[in-house]
Design a protein around this motif. Structure first.
Motif, short mmCIF file in Angstrom:
data_model
loop_
_atom_site.label_atom_id
_atom_site.label_comp_id
_atom_site.label_asym_id
_atom_site.label_seq_id
_atom_site.Cartn_x
_atom_site.Cartn_y
_atom_site.Cartn_z
N ILE A 23 42.25 46.06 32.02
CA ILE A 23 41.53 45.87 33.28
C ILE A 23 40.39 44.90 33.03
O ILE A 23 39.54 45.14 32.18
CB ILE A 23 40.99 47.21 33.82
N ALA A 24 40.41 43.79 33.78
CA ALA A 24 39.38 42.77 33.61
C ALA A 24 38.78 42.42 34.96
O ALA A 24 39.45 42.48 35.99
CB ALA A 24 39.99 41.51 32.98
N GLY A 25 37.53 42.02 34.93
CA GLY A 25 36.85 41.60 36.15
C GLY A 25 36.09 40.31 35.92
O GLY A 25 35.36 40.18 34.94
N GLY A 26 36.31 39.33 36.79
CA GLY A 26 35.57 38.07 36.74
C GLY A 26 35.68 37.39 35.39
O GLY A 26 36.77 37.25 34.82
N SER A 54 36.56 39.57 43.26
CA SER A 54 36.35 39.58 44.71
C SER A 54 36.20 38.17 45.28
O SER A 54 36.45 37.95 46.46
CB SER A 54 35.12 40.42 45.06
N LYS A 55 35.83 37.20 44.44
CA LYS A 55 35.73 35.80 44.89
C LYS A 55 37.05 35.06 44.78
O LYS A 55 37.16 33.91 45.18
CB LYS A 55 34.64 35.08 44.10
N GLU A 56 38.03 35.72 44.19
CA GLU A 56 39.37 35.18 44.00
C GLU A 56 39.39 33.84 43.26
O GLU A 56 40.22 32.99 43.52
CB GLU A 56 40.10 35.07 45.34
N SER A 57 38.48 33.68 42.30
CA SER A 57 38.48 32.45 41.50
C SER A 57 39.45 32.55 40.32
O SER A 57 39.97 31.56 39.85
CB SER A 57 37.08 32.11 41.00
N PHE A 58 39.71 33.74 39.81
CA PHE A 58 40.71 34.04 38.78
C PHE A 58 40.80 32.95 37.70
O PHE A 58 41.71 32.12 37.70
CB PHE A 58 42.08 34.28 39.40
N LEU A 59 39.85 33.00 36.78
CA LEU A 59 39.86 32.07 35.65
C LEU A 59 41.16 32.20 34.86
O LEU A 59 41.72 33.29 34.75
CB LEU A 59 38.69 32.36 34.73
N TYR A 60 41.64 31.10 34.34
CA TYR A 60 42.86 31.03 33.52
C TYR A 60 44.12 31.44 34.28
O TYR A 60 45.14 31.77 33.68
CB TYR A 60 42.75 31.90 32.25
N LYS A 61 44.10 31.43 35.60
CA LYS A 61 45.23 31.90 36.39
C LYS A 61 46.53 31.18 36.02
O LYS A 61 47.56 31.81 35.80
CB LYS A 61 44.98 31.77 37.89
N VAL A 75 50.93 40.52 35.14
CA VAL A 75 49.56 40.21 35.55
C VAL A 75 49.47 40.42 37.06
O VAL A 75 50.25 39.86 37.81
CB VAL A 75 49.18 38.76 35.20
N ASN A 76 48.51 41.26 37.47
CA ASN A 76 48.27 41.51 38.88
C ASN A 76 46.88 41.01 39.24
O ASN A 76 45.91 41.40 38.59
CB ASN A 76 48.37 43.00 39.21
N TYR A 77 46.78 40.18 40.27
CA TYR A 77 45.51 39.64 40.73
C TYR A 77 45.04 40.47 41.92
O TYR A 77 45.77 40.59 42.92
CB TYR A 77 45.65 38.18 41.13
N SER A 80 39.97 43.76 45.43
CA SER A 80 39.17 44.90 45.88
C SER A 80 39.32 46.07 44.92
O SER A 80 40.31 46.18 44.19
CB SER A 80 39.60 45.34 47.28
N ARG A 81 38.33 46.94 44.94
CA ARG A 81 38.39 48.13 44.09
C ARG A 81 39.54 49.06 44.53
O ARG A 81 40.13 49.73 43.69
CB ARG A 81 37.07 48.88 44.14
N GLU A 82 39.83 49.07 45.80
CA GLU A 82 40.93 49.91 46.28
C GLU A 82 42.25 49.47 45.65
O GLU A 82 43.06 50.30 45.24
CB GLU A 82 41.03 49.85 47.82
N GLU A 83 42.47 48.15 45.58
CA GLU A 83 43.68 47.64 44.93
C GLU A 83 43.68 48.00 43.44
O GLU A 83 44.73 48.33 42.88
CB GLU A 83 43.78 46.13 45.09
N LEU A 84 42.52 47.93 42.83
CA LEU A 84 42.40 48.27 41.41
C LEU A 84 42.77 49.73 41.19
O LEU A 84 43.58 50.05 40.31
CB LEU A 84 40.99 48.00 40.91
#
Length: 98
Positions: A23-26, A54-61, A75-77, A80-84
């Motif tokens: 689990i990773a964030g930002g 939450s900004k949907e920038s997803f580094l290294y996408k 890999v799931n992008y 929101s916390r609800e999706e997590l």
């Protein structure tokens, strides 16, 4: 003000015999990127990444998509916390006996 900090301490590795959920964030994706690249080289299976931004920038996408395309790494992008939480629940239910 004086501030003393320490950590993280110790090695970070994944047991290759059991399913793993990352689990990773930002910007916190950076160490997981290295883990996924190593897993790709070793043919690691049963590995899933939930990447929330939450900004949907997803580094290294693009790089993560390439790794997932040719392996069984998922890999799931998420944005929101609800999706997590839902992704975590699904993983737990799928691998409860593993």
């Amino acid at each position: 003000m004086k501030l003393n900090m320490r950590g993280p301490v110790g090695p970070l590795y994944i047991d290759h015999e059991t399913p793993a959920l990352l689990i990773a964030g930002g910007i916190g994706i950076t160490p997981f990127r290295a883990i996924l690249k190593e897993a790709e080289q070793q043919g690691r299976h049963q590995l899933q990444l939930l990447y929330i931004d939450s900004k949907e920038s997803f580094l290294y996408k693009n790089e993560l998509d390439e790794i997932a395309k040719d392996t069984s790494i998922t890999v799931n992008y998420l944005n929101s916390r609800e999706e997590l939480y839902a992704g975590m629940d699904i993983f737990i239910k799928e691998h409860n006996d593993a």
